[in-house]
Design a protein around this motif. Structure first.
Motif, mmCIF file in Angstrom:
data_model
loop_
_atom_site.group_PDB
_atom_site.id
_atom_site.type_symbol
_atom_site.label_atom_id
_atom_site.label_comp_id
_atom_site.label_asym_id
_atom_site.label_seq_id
_atom_site.Cartn_x
_atom_site.Cartn_y
_atom_site.Cartn_z
ATOM 1 N N LEU A 39 0.836 -1.208 0.000
ATOM 2 C CA LEU A 39 0.000 0.000 0.000
ATOM 3 C C LEU A 39 0.873 1.261 0.000
ATOM 4 O O LEU A 39 0.554 2.253 -0.667
ATOM 5 C CB LEU A 39 -0.919 -0.019 1.232
ATOM 6 C CG LEU A 39 -2.089 0.955 1.208
ATOM 7 C CD1 LEU A 39 -3.102 0.566 0.130
ATOM 8 C CD2 LEU A 39 -2.784 1.020 2.563
ATOM 9 N N GLY A 51 1.457 11.134 -0.905
ATOM 10 C CA GLY A 51 1.663 11.665 0.448
ATOM 11 C C GLY A 51 1.099 10.781 1.550
ATOM 12 O O GLY A 51 0.574 11.284 2.549
ATOM 13 N N PHE A 52 1.208 9.471 1.376
ATOM 14 C CA PHE A 52 0.695 8.536 2.379
ATOM 15 C C PHE A 52 1.843 7.725 2.963
ATOM 16 O O PHE A 52 2.769 7.329 2.230
ATOM 17 C CB PHE A 52 -0.312 7.582 1.714
ATOM 18 C CG PHE A 52 -0.689 6.397 2.565
ATOM 19 C CD1 PHE A 52 -1.631 6.531 3.574
ATOM 20 C CD2 PHE A 52 -0.101 5.150 2.363
ATOM 21 C CE1 PHE A 52 -1.984 5.436 4.367
ATOM 22 C CE2 PHE A 52 -0.447 4.052 3.141
ATOM 23 C CZ PHE A 52 -1.397 4.197 4.144
ATOM 24 N N VAL A 53 1.803 7.498 4.268
ATOM 25 C CA VAL A 53 2.818 6.638 4.887
ATOM 26 C C VAL A 53 2.200 5.816 6.031
ATOM 27 O O VAL A 53 1.448 6.362 6.839
ATOM 28 C CB VAL A 53 4.030 7.468 5.394
ATOM 29 C CG1 VAL A 53 3.664 8.425 6.524
ATOM 30 C CG2 VAL A 53 5.174 6.558 5.822
ATOM 31 N N PRO A 54 2.466 4.513 6.049
ATOM 32 C CA PRO A 54 2.076 3.734 7.228
ATOM 33 C C PRO A 54 3.182 3.836 8.284
ATOM 34 O O PRO A 54 4.346 3.996 7.930
ATOM 35 C CB PRO A 54 2.011 2.280 6.723
ATOM 36 C CG PRO A 54 2.408 2.315 5.270
ATOM 37 C CD PRO A 54 3.028 3.651 4.985
ATOM 38 N N ILE A 55 2.792 3.783 9.545
ATOM 39 C CA ILE A 55 3.771 3.580 10.625
ATOM 40 C C ILE A 55 3.295 2.334 11.370
ATOM 41 O O ILE A 55 2.203 2.339 11.958
ATOM 42 C CB ILE A 55 3.823 4.774 11.596
ATOM 43 C CG1 ILE A 55 4.249 6.050 10.871
ATOM 44 C CG2 ILE A 55 4.788 4.475 12.748
ATOM 45 C CD1 ILE A 55 4.286 7.284 11.771
ATOM 46 N N ILE A 80 -4.485 9.428 10.583
ATOM 47 C CA ILE A 80 -4.040 10.747 11.044
ATOM 48 C C ILE A 80 -3.765 11.609 9.806
ATOM 49 O O ILE A 80 -3.025 11.198 8.909
ATOM 50 C CB ILE A 80 -2.768 10.605 11.902
ATOM 51 C CG1 ILE A 80 -3.077 9.740 13.139
ATOM 52 C CG2 ILE A 80 -2.240 11.976 12.319
ATOM 53 C CD1 ILE A 80 -1.847 9.244 13.880
ATOM 54 N N ASP A 81 -4.374 12.792 9.756
ATOM 55 C CA ASP A 81 -4.247 13.604 8.537
ATOM 56 C C ASP A 81 -2.960 14.449 8.533
ATOM 57 O O ASP A 81 -2.148 14.365 9.462
ATOM 58 C CB ASP A 81 -5.512 14.451 8.307
ATOM 59 C CG ASP A 81 -5.621 15.623 9.271
ATOM 60 O OD1 ASP A 81 -4.644 15.910 10.007
ATOM 61 O OD2 ASP A 81 -6.688 16.274 9.294
ATOM 62 N N GLU A 82 -2.805 15.267 7.498
ATOM 63 C CA GLU A 82 -1.571 16.030 7.280
ATOM 64 C C GLU A 82 -1.294 17.012 8.416
ATOM 65 O O GLU A 82 -0.161 17.413 8.628
ATOM 66 C CB GLU A 82 -1.658 16.816 5.955
ATOM 67 C CG GLU A 82 -1.697 15.956 4.700
ATOM 68 C CD GLU A 82 -3.120 15.533 4.305
ATOM 69 O OE1 GLU A 82 -4.016 15.460 5.180
ATOM 70 O OE2 GLU A 82 -3.325 15.274 3.104
ATOM 71 N N GLN A 83 -2.347 17.417 9.127
ATOM 72 C CA GLN A 83 -2.165 18.360 10.238
ATOM 73 C C GLN A 83 -1.964 17.647 11.579
ATOM 74 O O GLN A 83 -1.955 18.274 12.632
ATOM 75 C CB GLN A 83 -3.377 19.297 10.355
ATOM 76 C CG GLN A 83 -3.433 20.383 9.274
ATOM 77 C CD GLN A 83 -3.925 19.821 7.939
ATOM 78 O OE1 GLN A 83 -4.909 19.088 7.891
ATOM 79 N NE2 GLN A 83 -3.237 20.152 6.860
ATOM 80 N N GLY A 84 -1.855 16.312 11.520
ATOM 81 C CA GLY A 84 -1.668 15.575 12.762
ATOM 82 C C GLY A 84 -2.960 15.386 13.549
ATOM 83 O O GLY A 84 -2.923 15.168 14.761
ATOM 84 N N ILE A 127 -8.974 3.284 2.597
ATOM 85 C CA ILE A 127 -7.744 4.095 2.748
ATOM 86 C C ILE A 127 -7.431 4.815 1.431
ATOM 87 O O ILE A 127 -7.110 6.013 1.423
ATOM 88 C CB ILE A 127 -6.543 3.212 3.169
ATOM 89 C CG1 ILE A 127 -6.777 2.628 4.569
ATOM 90 C CG2 ILE A 127 -5.239 4.024 3.139
ATOM 91 C CD1 ILE A 127 -5.712 1.640 5.016
ATOM 92 N N TRP A 138 -9.624 7.776 1.040
ATOM 93 C CA TRP A 138 -9.211 8.874 1.934
ATOM 94 C C TRP A 138 -7.975 9.583 1.374
ATOM 95 O O TRP A 138 -7.891 10.817 1.361
ATOM 96 C CB TRP A 138 -8.944 8.310 3.325
ATOM 97 C CG TRP A 138 -8.300 9.260 4.286
ATOM 98 C CD1 TRP A 138 -8.729 10.526 4.595
ATOM 99 C CD2 TRP A 138 -7.125 9.029 5.069
ATOM 100 N NE1 TRP A 138 -7.878 11.092 5.529
ATOM 101 C CE2 TRP A 138 -6.895 10.194 5.837
ATOM 102 C CE3 TRP A 138 -6.254 7.946 5.211
ATOM 103 C CZ2 TRP A 138 -5.829 10.309 6.719
ATOM 104 C CZ3 TRP A 138 -5.190 8.061 6.091
ATOM 105 C CH2 TRP A 138 -4.980 9.234 6.834
ATOM 106 N N VAL A 139 -7.006 8.802 0.901
ATOM 107 C CA VAL A 139 -5.777 9.401 0.371
ATOM 108 C C VAL A 139 -6.104 10.253 -0.864
ATOM 109 O O VAL A 139 -5.541 11.326 -1.063
ATOM 110 C CB VAL A 139 -4.718 8.311 0.056
ATOM 111 C CG1 VAL A 139 -3.525 8.896 -0.690
ATOM 112 C CG2 VAL A 139 -4.260 7.647 1.358
ATOM 113 N N GLY A 189 -9.127 13.094 0.808
ATOM 114 C CA GLY A 189 -8.910 13.828 2.064
ATOM 115 C C GLY A 189 -10.178 13.945 2.877
ATOM 116 O O GLY A 189 -10.960 12.996 2.986
#
Lengths: 223, 141
Positions: free
Chosen positions: A9, A17-21, A69-73, A117, A120-121, A124
């Motif tokens: 993914l 601009g998507f990243v899993p942690i 969690i969005d770009e603004q945290g 997901i 959403w990506v 937004g």
């Protein structure tokens, strides 16, 4: 283990601009988690959380649990099962195999989650899967005093386990589970520290069966 | 009872080399010990940690401060934190208050954390600001 799924993914959605942690709740640390991480060879952050800190911060009681969690945290979807469902309870427990209908149900469920997901990506806050602040707050699980006490008991259990007092550790793990029986993290981690095969062994299945009609993974809402 | 063998677990961290004295339900530390173990310091406005200051409620000072000793157990109770005391081993474990966790989560600002990867390199959630993040748990067990 879902690490390769998140890697695929990530490769697909990284340009948007998507990243899993991924966070491993493993009190035994790298010793327990390393083989899975090496096998998946993830390019995204794959972290080791010996103290289950993220579980406490985000009030997670099971794995895999995911938060968006969005770009603004800001949290746009609070913790929920990450594309998994209770169909696994119908697997063949001796052979550890999935009957075809179970495998199909698990796959359909996961694909729906991955599609959510992707949506959403792409869209937004306009995605139908991104919750409004009101919805997200309402859906948010937060700990009460007993559950906060459960986490402190769990921490004390880990302290004693690390110092070679397994019996003393067990006492505090048991208290953590008594105070927060819905935490499979507490139960299964304590079992795994005693014997790595125990966390998915007969004790686990017997505890799952005790749920009866209650869910192991709460059904995803609106996905 | 004077005791150098007390271990204090606070914020998930075990405080080393902190002299403490356990007395009934109290755990008494010096100002330096209090700060090393918990991060709290006494200032004119009350007990402070980072930007947060909590005033001492009227009539409660005696439970919290005696002769430049500070009662961490009473301070934690005042803050709503769970406190577990293992008398046999001389270990005190201080958890996070449910209210504080809940307040943070309801703000919808994702709590930051810093954790190592397999190579020991540290990563924070905050470093990913500007991206959409799927924070997902797993375990080997």
């Amino acid at each position: 283990m879902d690490l390769p799924v998140w890697q695929a993914l990530y490769q697909e959605l990284k340009p948007r601009g998507f990243v899993p942690i991924a966070v491993a709740f493993d009190s035994a640390g790298a010793r327990a988690a390393a083989q899975w991480i090496r096998a998946a060879n993830p390019a995204y952050p794959c972290l080791i959380d010996r103290r289950h800190l993220v579980a406490e911060l985000y009030d997670m009681v099971n794995v895999p649990t995911a938060v968006w969690i969005d770009e603004q945290g800001r949290i746009v979807r609070p913790g929920e099962p990450a594309g998994v469902c209770d169909a696994f309870r119908r697997m063949n427990r001796e052979a550890l195999t999935m009957p075809p209908d179970v495998a199909a149900e698990l796959m359909a469920h996961r694909n729906a989650y991955l599609d959510a997901i992707r949506d959403w990506v792409a869209n937004g806050a306009a995605s139908r899967y991104a919750l409004s602040a009101d919805q997200a707050t309402r859906r948010m699980s937060t700990p009460d005093d007993a559950q906060a006490r459960a986490a402190a008991n769990f921490a004390l259990g880990e302290y004693f386990h690390e110092r070679g007092h397994p019996r003393c550790a067990r006492r505090y793990f048991d208290e953590a589970v008594r105070l927060r029986p819905e935490s499979w993290n507490f139960r299964r981690q304590a079992w795994a520290l005693e014997d790595p095969s125990k966390a998915a062994g007969p004790e686990f299945w017997s505890a799952v069966d005790e749920l009866g009609p209650r869910s192991y993974y709460p059904p995803l809402q609106d996905i | 009872m004077a005791n150098k063998e007390i271990d204090i677990i606070y914020g998930g961290r075990v405080a080393a080399d902190v002299e403490a004295r356990a007395e009934d339900a109290g755990l008494w530390l010096s100002a330096g010990g209090l700060e090393r173990a918990s991060g709290w310091t006494l200032k004119p406005e009350g007990f402070c940690k980072g930007e947060l200051c909590v005033p001492i409620p009227p009539g409660r000072a005696a439970e919290l401060i005696v002769n430049e000793s500070y009662n961490l157990a009473a301070l934690a109770a005042m803050l709503g934190q769970p406190v577990i005391h293992d008398r046999e081993h001389g270990v005190w474990c201080f958890g996070e208050a449910a209210d504080a966790r809940a307040r943070t989560l309801r703000s919808l600002i994702a709590p930051d954390f810093t954790l190592p990867d397999l190579r020991g390199r540290m990563h924070s959630l905050g470093e990913q600001r500007g991206k959409k993040v799927l924070l997902v748990s797993w375990a080997s067990w």
